[in-house]
Motif scaffolding. Structure first.
Motif, PDB file in Angstrom:
ATOM      1  N   GLU A   1       6.954   9.602   8.680  1.00  0.00           N
ATOM      2  CA  GLU A   1       6.811   8.457   7.589  1.00  0.00           C
ATOM      3  C   GLU A   1       8.116   7.870   7.142  1.00  0.00           C
ATOM      4  OE1 GLU A   1       3.828   6.971   5.582  1.00  0.00           O
ATOM      5  OE2 GLU A   1       5.752   5.868   5.088  1.00  0.00           O
TER       6      GLU A   1
ATOM      7  N   ALA B   1      -0.725   1.831   6.595  1.00  0.00           N
ATOM      8  CA  ALA B   1      -1.122   0.844   5.894  1.00  0.00           C
ATOM      9  C   ALA B   1      -1.995  -0.293   6.262  1.00  0.00           C
ATOM     10  CB  ALA B   1       0.080   0.289   5.021  1.00  0.00           C
TER      11      ALA B   1
ATOM     12  N   LEU C   1       7.201   8.584  -0.223  1.00  0.00           N
ATOM     13  CA  LEU C   1       5.827   9.089   0.327  1.00  0.00           C
ATOM     14  C   LEU C   1       6.090  10.343   0.936  1.00  0.00           C
ATOM     15  CD1 LEU C   1       2.978   8.546  -0.192  1.00  0.00           C
ATOM     16  CD2 LEU C   1       3.244   7.078   1.976  1.00  0.00           C
TER      17      LEU C   1
ATOM     18  N   LEU D   1      -1.381   7.859   9.516  1.00  0.00           N
ATOM     19  CA  LEU D   1      -1.570   7.592   8.079  1.00  0.00           C
ATOM     20  C   LEU D   1      -1.082   6.100   8.176  1.00  0.00           C
ATOM     21  CD1 LEU D   1       1.097   9.600   6.440  1.00  0.00           C
ATOM     22  CD2 LEU D   1      -0.725  10.554   6.882  1.00  0.00           C
TER      23      LEU D   1
ATOM     24  N   ASP E   1       2.784   7.882  10.810  1.00  0.00           N
ATOM     25  CA  ASP E   1       2.777   6.534  10.263  1.00  0.00           C
ATOM     26  C   ASP E   1       3.081   5.473  11.527  1.00  0.00           C
ATOM     27  OD1 ASP E   1       2.773   4.141   9.250  1.00  0.00           O
ATOM     28  OD2 ASP E   1       4.593   4.566   7.808  1.00  0.00           O
TER      29      ASP E   1
ATOM     30  N   GLN F   1       0.655  -1.313  -0.070  1.00  0.00           N
ATOM     31  CA  GLN F   1      -0.073  -0.054   0.084  1.00  0.00           C
ATOM     32  C   GLN F   1       0.791   1.277  -0.116  1.00  0.00           C
ATOM     33  OE1 GLN F   1      -3.731   0.013   1.189  1.00  0.00           O
ATOM     34  NE2 GLN F   1      -3.853  -2.146   2.120  1.00  0.00           N
ATOM     35  N   THR F   2       2.302   1.193   0.529  1.00  0.00           N
ATOM     36  CA  THR F   2       2.825   2.336   0.460  1.00  0.00           C
ATOM     37  C   THR F   2       3.291   2.726  -0.982  1.00  0.00           C
ATOM     38  OG1 THR F   2       3.689   1.883   2.833  1.00  0.00           O
ATOM     39  CG2 THR F   2       4.773   3.628   1.726  1.00  0.00           C
TER      40      THR F   2
ATOM     41  N   ALA G   1       0.696   4.212  -2.386  1.00  0.00           N
ATOM     42  CA  ALA G   1       0.441   5.330  -2.119  1.00  0.00           C
ATOM     43  C   ALA G   1       1.125   6.579  -2.844  1.00  0.00           C
ATOM     44  CB  ALA G   1       0.455   5.715  -0.551  1.00  0.00           C
TER      45      ALA G   1
ATOM     46  N   LYS H   1      -3.623   4.130   3.799  1.00  0.00           N
ATOM     47  CA  LYS H   1      -2.714   4.458   2.615  1.00  0.00           C
ATOM     48  C   LYS H   1      -3.541   3.235   1.457  1.00  0.00           C
ATOM     49  CE  LYS H   1       1.516   5.061   4.607  1.00  0.00           C
ATOM     50  NZ  LYS H   1       2.859   4.373   4.998  1.00  0.00           N
ATOM     51  N   PRO H   2      -3.444   3.282   0.489  1.00  0.00           N
ATOM     52  CA  PRO H   2      -3.290   4.533  -0.372  1.00  0.00           C
ATOM     53  C   PRO H   2      -4.169   5.406  -0.189  1.00  0.00           C
ATOM     54  CG  PRO H   2      -3.728   3.001  -1.732  1.00  0.00           C
ATOM     55  CD  PRO H   2      -3.926   2.216  -0.552  1.00  0.00           C
TER      56      PRO H   2
END
Lengths: 415, 225
Positions: free
Chosen positions: B7, B80, B12, B78, B51, A220-221, A224, B101-102
């Motif tokens: 993060e 996942a 990202l 944030l 994160d 998912q990162t 993203a 995420k995302p």
């Protein structure tokens, strides 16, 4: 059949066989010994009579026990031993006798001396031996039963406790399985094997769960990043229409990939039983809730919704799974409908039927429950919605069916 | 408005920092638990983007510490990890919001702005864009003195547009903002068009300007022409 019963039965059969053999052996042994003793006694008695005859003393005459006759002829000295059956006037019945018949020449005269002794009747032997052995057998049985009861209470107790612990074992339990230790080698070995096995299974399960989490994070990162980068690219001043179209297409695909990833992870989570907790859920409330929240989508899609809810059925499940199941079923009915079509939701007792108008299917409807299976390959759909629904049903042993009736598509769930 | 973005994925991190800086936020970054701890020990931030999974520590620990030392700092997680449990745990520990995420950058911006509006020390509860005035507490929209009769979806859409003004908003981002996960249930985004059409009509009928601009094949932009 319990292990104890099985061994007891074998022991019992063996004891009976052994006792019968022992009985036969005892009979023959005893019969032989007694017969010999009687013969010996008769021969000794005969010698006493011979001595009396020699001394010229009178001898008793007690038929059929003692019979002495003087023979007219001169016979040769002889001795014979035999069994015979004679009428005994005292007992007034025929009895078996052991008989010794001797011919002796004493003082120039020949005598026939016949001595008899009542023989023990065979059924007398049998009865006595049988009685003795039956008593032994009964004692053995009582003893066995008593010992086994004690053993099964004390020795087998850890086994039964551990069996219970094992059947209550859950993959996601936080502590290792707690087994009652035993001094019996076999049980101790079994315990060790079970502990090793459950520990391995638990750690496998744990790493699988971790993998799910890691996969989510790792996929998912980057997704993203892709999405954010493409969004930023779209913001750039002065990009041409062609460039915008290209970026938008990549952006749309990243969106689909994100959904796909999310759905697959969700399926994996159900399979890993990560939605283990359950609570009471009123089906009618759950259906109404989902229909309310999706009402706008139904209207926007230009569809008509008819509902019949007549159920007070309560099921036990994870609320999120029930919500997902119902949303996916209704969503499927919205997505694969025809323009200005109809959706009918019927809930009666534990039976939910969702009907939607659509196009006749060319494939077996049940195959549409499989992963990535869709009615037409050109469809934008991922083909995962119904397989998630099916997985949820499997998780709770609910029965899901997909049938068609001309242009009607019918999804039935039996809770 | 000073933000700290924690993060561990550098790409990202850079994208988010770049985007939020362009939105006018003062952004600082931390890529590890240690770096985050150091910065939080020295500086004060209005909002922390956090994160939960960091290579050298748990984001939840940072969250707990932050709530102890600076309870007024807004926290947006944030992550996942989209499991319900993690989400609840984060919110239980005092996080203000949670984004999975995302995410769409515009969605992140929207959530940040909502968070700022909610924090009492800001007191900025009215958002103005030229003649449009949005009262976020009462969820009312006025043009001049005239109150607009908007449906909930139209209100959400307008607020989303105004907060992300001047940006191209993709149809996917708009749909997800308005419908969340349910958007998976429909194949196309035609119905966004219906809502946008109605919103435009209501804005112009009340004497406002139609600031919504359709961008070919991609989405919409709320901007002064």
């Amino acid at each position: 059949m319990k292990l104890l019963q099985r061994t007891n039965r074998t022991y019992l059969l063996f004891s009976v066989l052994l006792l019968i053999i022992a009985g036969l052996f005892l009979y023959h042994l005893l019969a032989g010994v007694i017969e010999d003793e009687i013969t010996e006694k008769l021969i000794v008695d005969k010698e006493r009579i011979v001595q009396k005859l020699r001394a010229g003393e009178p001898v008793p005459h007690l038929p059929p026990i003692i019979e002495v006759e003087t023979l007219p002829t001169h016979d040769v000295k002889s001795l014979s031993v035999s069994d015979t059956v004679l009428f005994d006037p005292v007992e007034e019945e025929r009895e078996p006798f052991r008989e010794v018949r001797a011919i002796e020449v004493i003082n120039g005269k020949s005598y026939q001396i016949t001595l008899r002794h009542v023989a023990l009747e065979s059924h007398d032997y049998y009865n006595s031996i049988g009685l003795a052995l039956t008593i032994v057998l009964l004692l053995t049985l009582t003893g066995l039963w008593f010992i086994n009861r004690t053993i099964s209470k004390s020795l087998w107790k850890p086994f039964h406790n551990n069996l219970k612990a094992l059947s209550n074992f859950a993959l996601d339990q936080e502590r290792p399985i707690a087994l009652q230790q035993s001094t019996i080698t076999e049980f101790a070995e079994l315990n060790r094997a079970i502990e090793e096995l459950t520990e391995r299974v638990r750690s496998d399960y744990h790493s699988m769960k971790e993998f799910t989490g890691n996969a989510a994070h790792e996929m998912q990162t980057p997704l993203a990043v892709i999405r954010a980068t493409l969004e930023e690219a779209l913001q750039t001043d002065g990009i041409t229409r062609e460039q915008a179209t290209l970026i938008a297409s990549a952006y749309g695909s990243s969106q689909r990939l994100a959904k796909l990833n999310q759905s697959l992870l969700f399926l994996a989570k159900i399979e890993n039983r990560q939605f283990a907790s359950v609570e009471d859920i009123s089906l009618s409330q759950a259906v109404q809730h989902v229909l309310e929240s999706m009402q706008e989508l139904v209207l926007t899609a230009g569809l008509t919704l008819e509902t019949t809810i007549d159920s007070e059925f309560i099921t036990r499940a994870h609320p999120m799974l029930v919500d997902t199941l119902l949303s996916n079923l209704v969503g499927n009915a919205i997505k694969h409908n025809r323009p200005e079509g109809l959706i009918r939701v019927e809930l009666r007792a534990n039976l939910l039927r969702i009907l939607n108008s659509g196009h006749p299917l060319e494939v077996d409807p049940m195959t549409l429950l499989n992963r990535f299976s869709k009615a037409s390959q050109s469809s934008d759909s991922l083909g995962l919605g119904l397989s998630i629904a099916q997985k949820i049903c499997q998780n709770y042993n609910w029965n899901i069916r997909y049938t068609t009736d001309r242009e009607w598509h019918i999804l039935t769930v039996e809770f | 408005m000073k933000l700290l973005i924690i993060e561990d994925h550098i790409e990202l991190l850079r994208t988010v920092v770049g985007y939020l800086s362009s939105e006018g936020f003062l952004c600082e970054e931390a890529a590890t638990y240690a770096a985050a701890e150091e910065k939080l020990g020295v500086y004060h931030y209005d909002i922390v983007l956090l994160d939960l999974t960091l290579p050298d520590g748990s984001g939840l620990d940072i969250l707990r510490k932050l709530k102890e030392d600076h309870p007024e700092t807004g926290i947006l997680i944030l992550s996942a990890k989209d499991s319900l449990d993690d989400r609840l745990k984060g919110l239980d520990e005092g996080a203000d919001d949670y984004i999975t995420k995302p995410f769409h950058l515009a969605e992140l911006n929207s959530r940040l702005n909502a968070l700022i509006r909610r924090s009492s020390f800001q007191g900025r509860r009215t958002i103005t864009f030229n003649e449009i005035e949005i009262e976020t507490d009462a969820k009312e929209v006025r043009i001049g003195e005239r109150l607009l009769e908007l449906t909930k979806k139209e209100y959400d859409l307008l607020l989303y547009f105004v907060v992300n003004k001047g940006r191209l908003l993709t149809k996917e981002a708009i749909a997800e903002h308005l419908w969340g996960d349910q958007i998976d249930m429909v194949d196309n985004f035609d119905f966004i068009y219906t809502h946008i059409k109605n919103l435009r009509k209501k804005l112009t009928l009340s004497g406002g300007t139609d600031y919504v601009q359709t961008v070919y094949a991609t989405g919409y932009k709320f901007t002064e022409r």
